[in-house]
Design a protein around this motif. Structure first.
Motif, mmCIF file in Angstrom:
data_model
loop_
_atom_site.group_PDB
_atom_site.id
_atom_site.type_symbol
_atom_site.label_atom_id
_atom_site.label_comp_id
_atom_site.label_asym_id
_atom_site.label_seq_id
_atom_site.Cartn_x
_atom_site.Cartn_y
_atom_site.Cartn_z
ATOM 1 N N ALA A 15 0.865 -1.237 -0.031
ATOM 2 C CA ALA A 15 -0.169 -0.077 0.174
ATOM 3 C C ALA A 15 0.704 1.093 -0.053
ATOM 4 C CB ALA A 15 -0.942 -0.128 1.184
ATOM 5 N N GLN A 16 2.003 1.195 0.727
ATOM 6 C CA GLN A 16 2.824 2.198 0.834
ATOM 7 C C GLN A 16 3.395 2.399 -0.461
ATOM 8 O OE1 GLN A 16 6.396 2.050 3.232
ATOM 9 N NE2 GLN A 16 6.188 4.160 4.101
ATOM 10 N N ALA A 17 4.011 1.501 -1.119
ATOM 11 C CA ALA A 17 4.445 1.642 -2.488
ATOM 12 C C ALA A 17 3.527 2.150 -3.443
ATOM 13 C CB ALA A 17 5.085 0.283 -3.119
ATOM 14 N N PHE A 18 2.280 1.874 -3.520
ATOM 15 C CA PHE A 18 1.134 2.422 -4.256
ATOM 16 C C PHE A 18 0.985 3.735 -4.210
ATOM 17 C CE2 PHE A 18 -3.291 3.489 -4.963
ATOM 18 C CZ PHE A 18 -3.257 3.227 -6.119
ATOM 19 N N THR A 19 1.036 4.186 -2.662
ATOM 20 C CA THR A 19 0.774 5.793 -2.502
ATOM 21 C C THR A 19 1.966 6.660 -3.235
ATOM 22 O OG1 THR A 19 1.941 5.330 -0.255
ATOM 23 C CG2 THR A 19 -0.641 5.157 -0.603
ATOM 24 N N PHE A 20 3.239 5.866 -2.852
ATOM 25 C CA PHE A 20 4.386 6.474 -3.621
ATOM 26 C C PHE A 20 4.282 6.746 -5.206
ATOM 27 C CE2 PHE A 20 6.895 5.738 0.411
ATOM 28 C CZ PHE A 20 7.620 7.095 0.764
ATOM 29 N N ILE A 21 3.911 5.478 -5.711
ATOM 30 C CA ILE A 21 3.712 5.544 -7.197
ATOM 31 C C ILE A 21 2.634 6.721 -7.605
ATOM 32 C CG2 ILE A 21 3.037 4.392 -9.276
ATOM 33 C CD1 ILE A 21 4.313 1.968 -7.968
ATOM 34 N N TRP A 22 1.561 6.567 -6.762
ATOM 35 C CA TRP A 22 0.502 7.543 -7.150
ATOM 36 C C TRP A 22 1.038 8.746 -6.937
ATOM 37 C CZ3 TRP A 22 -4.727 7.043 -8.279
ATOM 38 C CH2 TRP A 22 -5.695 8.087 -7.968
ATOM 39 N N LEU A 23 1.795 9.036 -5.647
ATOM 40 C CA LEU A 23 2.355 10.639 -5.659
ATOM 41 C C LEU A 23 3.453 11.189 -6.700
ATOM 42 C CD1 LEU A 23 2.747 12.957 -3.610
ATOM 43 C CD2 LEU A 23 4.721 11.444 -2.618
ATOM 44 N N PHE A 24 4.350 10.325 -7.095
ATOM 45 C CA PHE A 24 5.156 10.515 -8.037
ATOM 46 C C PHE A 24 4.405 10.740 -9.558
ATOM 47 C CE2 PHE A 24 8.502 9.060 -4.923
ATOM 48 C CZ PHE A 24 9.232 10.167 -4.985
ATOM 49 N N THR A 25 3.542 9.942 -9.875
ATOM 50 C CA THR A 25 2.973 9.939 -10.992
ATOM 51 C C THR A 25 2.073 11.331 -11.105
ATOM 52 O OG1 THR A 25 2.572 7.645 -11.054
ATOM 53 C CG2 THR A 25 1.042 8.936 -12.633
ATOM 54 N N PHE A 26 1.030 11.628 -10.118
ATOM 55 C CA PHE A 26 0.426 12.735 -10.154
ATOM 56 C C PHE A 26 1.422 14.138 -10.005
ATOM 57 C CE2 PHE A 26 -2.961 9.926 -9.849
ATOM 58 C CZ PHE A 26 -4.041 10.669 -10.756
ATOM 59 N N ALA A 27 2.579 13.989 -9.297
ATOM 60 C CA ALA A 27 3.638 14.991 -9.128
ATOM 61 C C ALA A 27 4.029 15.459 -10.699
ATOM 62 C CB ALA A 27 4.555 14.788 -8.280
ATOM 63 N N LEU A 28 4.270 14.566 -11.499
ATOM 64 C CA LEU A 28 4.729 14.532 -12.632
ATOM 65 C C LEU A 28 3.658 15.087 -13.621
ATOM 66 C CD1 LEU A 28 6.947 11.092 -13.403
ATOM 67 C CD2 LEU A 28 7.835 13.424 -13.086
ATOM 68 N N ILE A 29 2.451 14.821 -13.381
ATOM 69 C CA ILE A 29 1.540 15.365 -14.123
ATOM 70 C C ILE A 29 1.253 16.761 -14.085
ATOM 71 C CG2 ILE A 29 -0.962 15.271 -14.843
ATOM 72 C CD1 ILE A 29 -0.803 12.087 -14.453
ATOM 73 N N ALA A 30 1.173 17.013 -12.805
ATOM 74 C CA ALA A 30 1.139 18.341 -11.981
ATOM 75 C C ALA A 30 2.400 19.367 -12.836
ATOM 76 C CB ALA A 30 1.294 18.531 -10.613
ATOM 77 N N ARG A 31 3.528 18.730 -12.783
ATOM 78 C CA ARG A 31 4.663 19.366 -13.340
ATOM 79 C C ARG A 31 4.608 19.783 -14.632
ATOM 80 N NH1 ARG A 31 10.632 16.913 -14.272
ATOM 81 N NH2 ARG A 31 9.237 16.091 -15.770
ATOM 82 N N ASN A 32 4.274 18.708 -15.581
ATOM 83 C CA ASN A 32 3.773 18.842 -16.992
ATOM 84 C C ASN A 32 2.885 19.846 -17.330
ATOM 85 O OD1 ASN A 32 5.633 16.922 -17.618
ATOM 86 N ND2 ASN A 32 4.274 15.348 -17.738
ATOM 87 N N GLN A 33 1.775 19.914 -16.548
ATOM 88 C CA GLN A 33 0.781 20.869 -16.489
ATOM 89 C C GLN A 33 1.198 22.325 -16.440
ATOM 90 O OE1 GLN A 33 -2.787 20.926 -13.998
ATOM 91 N NE2 GLN A 33 -4.289 20.374 -15.614
ATOM 92 N N LYS A 34 2.087 22.341 -15.132
ATOM 93 C CA LYS A 34 2.596 23.475 -14.826
ATOM 94 C C LYS A 34 3.364 24.075 -15.945
ATOM 95 C CE LYS A 34 5.888 25.940 -11.885
ATOM 96 N NZ LYS A 34 5.169 27.118 -11.576
ATOM 97 N N ASN A 35 4.431 23.432 -16.507
ATOM 98 C CA ASN A 35 4.924 23.839 -17.698
ATOM 99 C C ASN A 35 4.152 23.987 -18.728
ATOM 100 O OD1 ASN A 35 7.428 23.039 -16.457
ATOM 101 N ND2 ASN A 35 7.450 21.004 -17.178
ATOM 102 N N GLN A 36 3.105 23.404 -19.011
ATOM 103 C CA GLN A 36 2.208 23.885 -20.133
ATOM 104 C C GLN A 36 1.430 25.329 -19.788
ATOM 105 O OE1 GLN A 36 1.875 22.539 -23.078
ATOM 106 N NE2 GLN A 36 0.682 24.267 -23.760
ATOM 107 N N LEU A 37 1.268 25.275 -18.458
ATOM 108 C CA LEU A 37 0.617 26.664 -18.229
ATOM 109 C C LEU A 37 1.519 27.788 -18.363
ATOM 110 C CD1 LEU A 37 -1.595 25.475 -15.133
ATOM 111 C CD2 LEU A 37 -2.174 26.270 -17.354
ATOM 112 N N GLU A 38 2.935 27.559 -18.077
ATOM 113 C CA GLU A 38 3.888 28.447 -18.215
ATOM 114 C C GLU A 38 4.122 28.951 -19.622
ATOM 115 O OE1 GLU A 38 6.651 31.340 -16.514
ATOM 116 O OE2 GLU A 38 5.021 29.887 -15.579
ATOM 117 N N LYS A 39 4.317 27.739 -20.379
ATOM 118 C CA LYS A 39 4.324 28.269 -21.582
ATOM 119 C C LYS A 39 3.150 29.041 -22.232
ATOM 120 C CE LYS A 39 6.543 24.148 -23.300
ATOM 121 N NZ LYS A 39 6.917 22.904 -24.062
#
Length: 462
Positions: free
Chosen positions: A125-149
């Motif tokens: 369960a802890q591994a799953f939450t880590f994967i979830w955290l990093f996956t959505f963090a990457l999505i958030a970063r990509n979205q931020k980069n797109q918003l910045e563009k």
């Protein structure tokens, strides 16, 4: 690793996370007060570090409590920025991890045995939450980069709009200046046009006066002949009357001689009448030419008009140059009859063409490049089968160069030396024929051989 060390590392991790979240969410701009408070995120960690040295019960979970506190502050910040899409995605990424960590901490504090029994499940369960955290963090970063563009693109568009707006203001200023300049130039051109029209009218009047002067010179020379005839026949008639009186006073009168004298007197009087009418006709032509034109068309005998002005043009040139002689050939179509035309205007056209023809042959004769050259001007009239009337004026003079042939009907263009022509004669003639009489005026020429002007008029019967 002892408790103090874990808390120390937790403080370092918290500081790093705060630094990352500050940059990611641009907190100095979006939440400046909260950003300043985050400078003290280490204070709870230090407090727990101090507490760990005093309390030993369950003290190995203090670092987790501190990190949960840090994540809780992060969730609070993300909730305040929930209108910002990357913040919403980051919130979605963090909540499962924080929820699992809080649940695990709660179990560790309440039932550690249960946590130990299901250690594998909790690790998954802890591994799953880590994967979830990093996956959505990457999505958030990509979205931020797109918003910045997108933001940079909007800024560029805004800057472009500002530049366009500034350019529009500058263009409006330039247009206003240009409009003022053009208005001033238009006024200057209007004034210049007025002056040009006045000058043009003066030049046209000068051309008419020059034409009238040439006509007057021709008339003066032409009218001399009938006047001489009138004078001579009058003198002869006076002598015959004296002879008749003497015969009547004789005692032995000769009736045949008296009859012969009376016959001679009658013939003389007829000739005086003929030449007097001829002189009167010439005077009338002069008056018609000089009279103001009302533009009304009248019955006009083109043959008579052409013959009249041909002789006047010839004698006008001879009045200036007594040595000049030319051969004149004519053919006047007897079927021509009368047409409806403005005789004064047609007279000006014919006089101009005849004068130019005599000028061309005179110039060629003076050049003396052609041995045995005989100046010749011919005038022909013809009634075409199509119903049009044609007048041809041909000379064997210098001709017109091909380079200037297309310019001869332009106003103020002349091939004559300065002072000998205004350049309006052919231009006015062209307007009189084409605009005033709905006809055509064309030219056929060969340089050094001669020129022929062809007038075509509609045969409108009066």
């Amino acid at each position: 690793m002892n408790v103090n060390t874990t808390i120390f590392f937790s403080i370092v991790i918290a500081v790093v996370l705060v630094r990352v979240i500050r940059r990611f969410l641009d907190l100095p701009t979006r939440l400046p007060r909260v950003n300043r408070l985050l400078d003290y995120i280490w204070v709870p960690g230090v407090a727990l570090f101090a507490l760990s040295s005093l309390i030993s019960w369950k003290s190995d979970q203090l670092d987790e409590i501190y990190l949960l506190l840090v994540f809780g502050v992060g969730i609070w910040i993300l909730l305040r920025l929930r209108t910002y899409r990357p913040a919403r995605l980051l919130l979605l990424a963090v909540i499962p991890f924080v929820a699992y960590s809080a649940f695990e901490l709660l179990l560790a504090l309440v039932t550690p045995a249960l946590l130990k029994d299901y250690d594998d499940s909790f690790e998954v369960a802890q591994a799953f939450t880590f994967i979830w955290l990093f996956t959505f963090a990457l999505i958030a970063r990509n979205q931020k980069n797109q918003l910045e563009k997108d933001r940079l693109l909007r800024e560029e568009e805004e800057q472009a709009k500002q530049r366009i707006s500034a350019q529009n203001v500058e263009l409006e200023r330039l247009v206003a200046e240009r409009t003022a300049t053009l208005t001033q130039q238009a006024e200057e051109l209007r004034y210049a046009l007025t002056e040009l029209r006045i000058t043009q009218n003066q030049l046209i009047q000068s051309e008419k006066m020059a034409s009238l002067g040439e006509l007057t010179a021709g008339i003066a020379h032409e009218i001399q002949n009938p006047l001489n005839f009138v004078t001579n026949f009058s003198d002869v008639s006076t002598e015959l009357l004296t002879e008749l009186e003497e015969e009547q006073q004789k005692a032995d009168r000769d009736p045949e001689l008296e009859a012969e004298i009376l016959t001679d007197l009658k013939q003389n009087l007829q000739k005086i009448t003929h030449h007097g009418q001829r002189a009167a006709s010439i005077v009338r032509a002069m008056l018609e030419h000089s009279r103001a034109n009302n533009g009304e068309r009248q019955p006009t005998d083109l043959n008579k008009l052409a013959d009249e002005y041909l002789r006047l043009a010839y004698h006008g040139l001879r009045a200036k140059d007594k040595t000049f002689n030319a051969t004149i050939t004519t053919f006047f179509d007897p079927s021509l009859g009368q047409i409806s035309a403005v005789s004064q205007d047609l007279g000006r056209v014919l006089l101009n063409l005849f004068t130019n023809a005599f000028y061309a042959v005179q110039k060629k004769q003076k050049e003396g490049h052609t041995p045995g050259y005989v100046p010749t001007v011919s005038v022909n009239t013809l009634h075409r089968s199509s119903g049009e009337v044609e007048i041809r004026v041909r000379d064997n003079g210098t001709g017109i160069p091909e380079s200037v042939k297309d310019k001869i009907f332009q106003p103020f263009f002349t091939t004559k030396p300065t002072g000998e022509g205004t350049g309006l004669g052919l231009s006015l003639s062209y307007d009189i024929i084409t605009k005033g009489h709905d006809g055509t005026l064309t030219v056929e020429t060969e340089e050094g051989e001669g020129t022929e002007f062809i007038i075509t008029l509609p045969a409108t019967k009066p």
